[in-house]
Design a protein around this motif. Structure first.
Motif, PDB file in Angstrom:
ATOM      1  N   HIS A  12       0.894  -1.254  -0.115  1.00 39.47           N
ATOM      2  CA  HIS A  12       0.155  -0.027  -0.119  1.00 39.47           C
ATOM      3  C   HIS A  12       1.024   1.334  -0.040  1.00 39.47           C
ATOM      4  N   ASP A  13       1.811   1.249   0.751  1.00 34.34           N
ATOM      5  CA  ASP A  13       2.716   2.393   1.044  1.00 34.34           C
ATOM      6  C   ASP A  13       3.523   2.583  -0.313  1.00 34.34           C
ATOM      7  N   ALA A  14       3.934   1.628  -1.140  1.00 32.63           N
ATOM      8  CA  ALA A  14       4.750   1.595  -2.462  1.00 32.63           C
ATOM      9  C   ALA A  14       3.986   2.277  -3.230  1.00 32.63           C
ATOM     10  N   VAL A  15       2.362   2.125  -3.282  1.00 30.87           N
ATOM     11  CA  VAL A  15       1.538   2.420  -4.518  1.00 30.87           C
ATOM     12  C   VAL A  15       1.003   4.058  -4.002  1.00 30.87           C
ATOM     13  N   ALA A  16       0.943   4.293  -2.668  1.00 35.52           N
ATOM     14  CA  ALA A  16       0.252   5.365  -2.352  1.00 35.52           C
ATOM     15  C   ALA A  16       0.927   6.854  -2.358  1.00 35.52           C
ATOM     16  N   THR A  17       0.104   7.562  -2.399  1.00 38.16           N
ATOM     17  CA  THR A  17       0.462   8.999  -2.601  1.00 38.16           C
ATOM     18  C   THR A  17       1.380   9.523  -0.946  1.00 38.16           C
ATOM     19  N   ASP A  18       1.914  10.784  -0.862  1.00 35.42           N
ATOM     20  CA  ASP A  18       2.406  10.918   0.070  1.00 35.42           C
ATOM     21  C   ASP A  18       1.832  11.169   1.359  1.00 35.42           C
ATOM     22  N   THR A  19       0.528  11.631   1.197  1.00 41.56           N
ATOM     23  CA  THR A  19      -0.537  11.818   2.290  1.00 41.56           C
ATOM     24  C   THR A  19      -0.962  10.500   2.833  1.00 41.56           C
ATOM     25  N   GLU A  20      -1.232   9.599   1.912  1.00 45.95           N
ATOM     26  CA  GLU A  20      -1.786   8.219   2.285  1.00 45.95           C
ATOM     27  C   GLU A  20      -0.720   7.502   2.928  1.00 45.95           C
ATOM     28  N   ARG A  21       0.379   7.367   2.889  1.00 42.18           N
ATOM     29  CA  ARG A  21       1.468   6.542   3.535  1.00 42.18           C
ATOM     30  C   ARG A  21       1.525   6.544   4.902  1.00 42.18           C
ATOM     31  N   GLY A  22       1.628   5.250   5.642  1.00 47.68           N
ATOM     32  CA  GLY A  22       1.706   5.213   6.897  1.00 47.68           C
ATOM     33  C   GLY A  22       0.555   4.637   7.606  1.00 47.68           C
ATOM     34  N   SER A  23      -0.530   4.558   6.723  1.00 47.20           N
ATOM     35  CA  SER A  23      -2.040   4.021   7.191  1.00 47.20           C
ATOM     36  C   SER A  23      -1.901   2.723   7.562  1.00 47.20           C
ATOM     37  N   ASP A  24      -3.046   2.326   8.529  1.00 46.80           N
ATOM     38  CA  ASP A  24      -3.017   0.856   8.905  1.00 46.80           C
ATOM     39  C   ASP A  24      -3.996   0.337   8.084  1.00 46.80           C
ATOM     40  N   VAL A  25      -3.720  -0.571   7.147  1.00 47.84           N
ATOM     41  CA  VAL A  25      -4.595  -1.099   6.206  1.00 47.84           C
ATOM     42  C   VAL A  25      -4.561  -2.658   6.604  1.00 47.84           C
ATOM     43  N   SER A  26      -6.077  -3.119   6.716  1.00 50.33           N
ATOM     44  CA  SER A  26      -6.065  -4.554   7.154  1.00 50.33           C
ATOM     45  C   SER A  26      -7.436  -5.121   6.283  1.00 50.33           C
ATOM     46  N   LEU A  27      -7.466  -6.453   6.163  1.00 43.12           N
ATOM     47  CA  LEU A  27      -8.265  -7.257   5.573  1.00 43.12           C
ATOM     48  C   LEU A  27      -8.994  -8.095   6.359  1.00 43.12           C
ATOM     49  N   THR A  28     -10.264  -8.256   6.635  1.00 43.53           N
ATOM     50  CA  THR A  28     -10.974  -8.925   7.580  1.00 43.53           C
ATOM     51  C   THR A  28     -11.980  -9.740   6.765  1.00 43.53           C
ATOM     52  N   TYR A  29     -12.027 -11.251   7.360  1.00 40.62           N
ATOM     53  CA  TYR A  29     -13.039 -12.111   6.636  1.00 40.62           C
ATOM     54  C   TYR A  29     -14.381 -12.101   7.591  1.00 40.62           C
ATOM     55  N   LEU A  30     -15.374 -11.886   6.716  1.00 41.09           N
ATOM     56  CA  LEU A  30     -16.885 -11.890   7.341  1.00 41.09           C
ATOM     57  C   LEU A  30     -17.463 -13.302   7.087  1.00 41.09           C
ATOM     58  N   ASP A  31     -17.496 -13.917   8.218  1.00 46.64           N
ATOM     59  CA  ASP A  31     -18.490 -15.236   7.823  1.00 46.64           C
ATOM     60  C   ASP A  31     -19.692 -14.997   8.361  1.00 46.64           C
ATOM     61  N   GLY A  32     -20.645 -16.108   8.128  1.00 48.33           N
ATOM     62  CA  GLY A  32     -21.950 -16.071   8.604  1.00 48.33           C
ATOM     63  C   GLY A  32     -22.296 -17.010   9.903  1.00 48.33           C
ATOM     64  N   LEU A  33     -21.040 -17.605  10.579  1.00 51.22           N
ATOM     65  CA  LEU A  33     -21.267 -18.459  11.572  1.00 51.22           C
ATOM     66  C   LEU A  33     -21.806 -18.014  12.845  1.00 51.22           C
ATOM     67  N   LYS A  34     -21.766 -16.703  12.751  1.00 50.73           N
ATOM     68  CA  LYS A  34     -22.125 -16.017  14.238  1.00 50.73           C
ATOM     69  C   LYS A  34     -21.775 -16.689  15.418  1.00 50.73           C
ATOM     70  N   GLU A  35     -22.834 -17.079  16.307  1.00 52.56           N
ATOM     71  CA  GLU A  35     -22.373 -17.527  17.781  1.00 52.56           C
ATOM     72  C   GLU A  35     -22.135 -19.068  17.687  1.00 52.56           C
ATOM     73  N   ALA A  36     -22.155 -19.469  16.517  1.00 53.45           N
ATOM     74  CA  ALA A  36     -22.049 -21.006  16.362  1.00 53.45           C
ATOM     75  C   ALA A  36     -20.674 -21.162  16.342  1.00 53.45           C
ATOM     76  N   TRP A  37     -19.714 -19.983  16.081  1.00 52.41           N
ATOM     77  CA  TRP A  37     -18.333 -20.410  16.257  1.00 52.41           C
ATOM     78  C   TRP A  37     -17.860 -19.423  17.463  1.00 52.41           C
ATOM     79  N   ALA A  38     -18.251 -19.915  18.485  1.00 56.79           N
ATOM     80  CA  ALA A  38     -17.607 -19.218  19.579  1.00 56.79           C
ATOM     81  C   ALA A  38     -16.422 -19.057  20.026  1.00 56.79           C
ATOM     82  N   ASP A  39     -15.426 -19.852  19.497  1.00 52.67           N
ATOM     83  CA  ASP A  39     -14.054 -19.610  19.795  1.00 52.67           C
ATOM     84  C   ASP A  39     -13.296 -18.932  18.621  1.00 52.67           C
ATOM     85  N   ARG A  40     -13.814 -18.041  17.842  1.00 51.04           N
ATOM     86  CA  ARG A  40     -13.071 -17.443  16.632  1.00 51.04           C
ATOM     87  C   ARG A  40     -12.112 -16.547  17.324  1.00 51.04           C
TER      88      ARG A  40
END
Length: 401
Positions: A229-257
């Motif tokens: 991200h920082d390699a592609v980003a403009t000067d003002t965008e660099r240093g940001s915290d970027v993350s990807l999160t998986y959104l599943d539909g298991l809800k409370e059925a997966w208590a130990d996520r």
């Protein structure tokens, strides 16, 4: 657009020849790309995208554009044929991959067929022979578009890295189709509710395996995305915290996520969670006549400084993150298999000059790159760096001298 030519170095096995027969707009065509950078130039609507589609569809087993496979076949012809020849690299032997796709009215005996060196094979067998990454303008909306596009992004990596996972992705789609048909029959009182038991277990086991494979890819993407991200980003965008999160539909059925970066769940743990969740929604599924749980309903969310990118990031910030995701995809596919062929379908026209230049620099060191463009500026930049340039003239491919 300051297009940088890929370094002329040994890139391992690469695409040496693309041959088409009755594919889309082409009665016959042949492209012999360089191991570094190749540019296919011409006005829009002349067939540039069809060339990249042929390469991509052959390697991954499906088209990213066609509603049905017969759409790939030139009008009035019984079948289409795509041949990819791969070779080069120190000590690398050559391989040929051929895909035949029947048209709407194929001749007797013509059916879809994939062969590697003349031997019929499944698409999953190609993971050891060729891999591909496709950049296309539509992906600039990846983070705000349909969840199916984000699943396609993840599964494009999963399926090309792991034969078993590639088969699981096909099987889970088949199971969901069968299960949905049964749910509709149950809703119409044509089948009993307990007839779901077999398909429930199939969905739980396959869903768990697909989810583990996706989470592993997600963990590796998160390890790479910030520096890219920082390699592609403009000067003002660099240093940001970027993350990807998986959104599943298991809800409370997966208590130990847990965060996949801290602990990867096992297949047994997820299969048990799927069983519990399927039981929770059984009556609702029977009422709706559709499967409400499974990897076919999951999603991927991007965060920027702890805020949802889809609703809080600017268009420029979204594009920077998407480019970082695609560069990470390219890197992941090259770790444990052949370095992917990188296809850029008129992507530079969607980017501002600064991001376009940085993407060009980053892509140049990642192996073989084939670019389509209608932009004279891109073409002149490629010509000045002695890239291989092809034009489409009267439906034929011609290389500039």
């Amino acid at each position: 657009m300051a297009l940088r030519a890929a370094p002329r170095v040994d890139t391992g096995k690469h695409l040496t020849r693309l041959a088409l027969e009755n594919f889309r707009s082409y009665a016959s065509a042949e492209l012999t790309p360089d191991p570094g950078l190749t540019v296919v130039a011409g006005p829009n609507g002349i067939g540039k995208t069809n060339l990249l589609e042929a390469i991509h569809a052959t390697i991954v087993g499906r088209s990213h554009r066609a509603g049905v496979e017969a759409d790939l076949v030139r009008h009035g012809t019984p079948f289409a044929r795509v041949r990819l020849d791969l070779g080069g690299g120190t000590g690398a032997g050559g391989s040929s991959v051929e895909l035949v796709v029947p048209g709407p009215e194929p001749m007797p005996g013509i059916r879809k067929r994939l062969t590697i060196n003349g031997v019929p094979r499944r698409t999953s067998a190609l993971t050891d022979v060729a891999r591909v990454v496709l950049f296309r303008p539509e992906e600039m909306l990846l983070l705000v578009g349909s969840p199916s596009e984000r699943r396609r992004f993840l599964d494009g990596i999963v399926g090309q890295r792991d034969r078993r996972a590639a088969r699981d992705l096909v099987d889970v789609a088949r199971v969901v189709t069968q299960r949905n048909a049964l749910l509709r029959a149950i809703r119409a009182e044509e089948a009993p509710l307990d007839a779901l038991a077999f398909w429930d277990e199939q969905l739980a086991q396959l869903g768990a395996r697909v989810m583990v494979a996706r989470l592993e890819v997600l963990r590796e993407l998160n390890e790479r995305i910030v520096p890219l991200h920082d390699a592609v980003a403009t000067d003002t965008e660099r240093g940001s915290d970027v993350s990807l999160t998986y959104l599943d539909g298991l809800k409370e059925a997966w208590a130990d996520r847990a965060d996949p970066g801290e602990r990867m769940p096992g297949e047994g743990e997820l299969a048990a969670a799927y069983r519990r969740r399927i039981a929770d929604v059984r009556q609702k599924e029977a009422w709706n006549g559709v499967s409400l749980v499974g990897p076919q309903r999951d999603d991927l969310r991007a965060g920027l400084d702890a805020r949802d990118v889809a609703s809080h990031a600017s268009r420029g910030q979204q594009r920077t993150i998407i480019l970082a995701m695609k560069l990470a995809e390219t890197d992941l596919l090259g770790i444990d298999g052949p370095r992917p062929v990188v296809l850029l379908d008129d992507v530079f026209s969607e980017l501002d000059p600064d991001r376009a230049a940085r993407l060009s620099d980053l892509i140049a060191g990642r192996g073989q790159v084939i670019v389509t463009t209608a932009d004279p500026g891109t073409l002149e930049a490629a010509r000045s760096r002695e890239a291989a340039i092809w034009r489409i003239v009267d439906g034929n491919l011609e290389r500039e001298a």
